[in-house]
Scaffold this active site. Sequence first.
Site, PDB file in Angstrom:
ATOM      1  N   SER A  10      -1.392  55.464  17.481  1.00  0.00           N
ATOM      2  CA  SER A  10      -0.538  55.395  18.673  1.00  0.00           C
ATOM      3  C   SER A  10       0.785  56.140  18.506  1.00  0.00           C
ATOM      4  O   SER A  10       1.500  56.344  19.492  1.00  0.00           O
ATOM      5  CB  SER A  10      -0.231  53.935  19.009  1.00  0.00           C
ATOM      6  OG  SER A  10       0.391  53.277  17.922  1.00  0.00           O
ATOM      7  N   TYR A  11       1.140  56.555  17.286  1.00  0.00           N
ATOM      8  CA  TYR A  11       2.405  57.264  17.073  1.00  0.00           C
ATOM      9  C   TYR A  11       2.265  58.695  17.565  1.00  0.00           C
ATOM     10  O   TYR A  11       1.349  59.395  17.147  1.00  0.00           O
ATOM     11  CB  TYR A  11       2.784  57.303  15.591  1.00  0.00           C
ATOM     12  CG  TYR A  11       2.989  55.975  14.918  1.00  0.00           C
ATOM     13  CD1 TYR A  11       3.147  54.790  15.639  1.00  0.00           C
ATOM     14  CD2 TYR A  11       3.002  55.883  13.524  1.00  0.00           C
ATOM     15  CE1 TYR A  11       3.326  53.574  14.985  1.00  0.00           C
ATOM     16  CE2 TYR A  11       3.193  54.671  12.876  1.00  0.00           C
ATOM     17  CZ  TYR A  11       3.340  53.518  13.614  1.00  0.00           C
ATOM     18  OH  TYR A  11       3.517  52.321  12.958  1.00  0.00           O
TER      19      TYR A  11
END
Length: 317
Positions: free
Chosen positions: A50-51
């Site tokens: 998700s980064y």
Amino acid sequence: MTRIGSSDLDVLPLSLGGNVFGWTADRDTSFAVLDAFVDGGGDFIDTADSYSSWVAGNEGGESETIVGEWLASRKPAGIVVATKVSQHPQFRGLSAGNIRKAAEASLMRLGVDELDLYYAHFDDETVPLEETVAAFGQLVADGQVRHVAVSNYSADRIREWIEIARRTGAAVPVAVQPHYNLVHRNEVEEAIIPVAEEFGLGLVPYYSLASGFLTGKYRSTDAAGQASPRAQGAAKYATEAGLRIIDALEEIGDAHGESIAATSLAWLRAQPTVVAPIASARSVEQVPDLLAGARLELSPEEVAVLDQVSEWSPAQA
């Protein structure tokens, strides 16, 4: 070197956080930070699928892509990469099908055949835990994941995961990643560390430097004028109690010729079951302090001083 729980992964006791890659550190800066980390003996990188999906124009996976391109460019030996599943905008949750698709996407972005350490990023109580445990176990059985781990799970849910894994023969977690530092202690010490001790899990704490507060940079609750997106989060700790912690860190660090940040990381490493605190660097200049924190050994008396000054009770809140 230190071993991550019951795994065969031996690492320098510091994990370089990849949350800033593709966010506050662009590709070139991220490469330079990774180079400096490895040149200084670092070998453990933490990221997530998700980064950094929270950044305008990003989709998620930017950090993994940067780490993957760096791995392909440098071809370093012996690097351990941890990543996570459940929060990518296209792969939310921990259903079996989603875990499989997310893992394959992470493998592609990282350019590797196997994920060294794969975390369930956040618990997903909408999916039966048996399904999640089995899906992680299947990735291990298929050779796509080396070891499984959990992040942001309660003690009860960690126990339940391990019981299911043992009963079904699935891979048992080797690590847990909680929010833990000198200004955020109680929950981890009261609930998570006892579980980690019981089951031989290695703690890999995130927010190890409290969004930068435990570097000593923020001596006021006023974050005005600070360019960092994390300044507001760090400045909230600059209370009277928080600044007493900074003063104690500074005094102990000065005695060793080390920074406040390095001393804070050394305190974390001295806690039961802690394997490698996670800390990120937005610039090459920040890397040496982090690496120093992996090597600085505090005396029991110094640890006790920091324990006492950071002790929290409702009456002090």
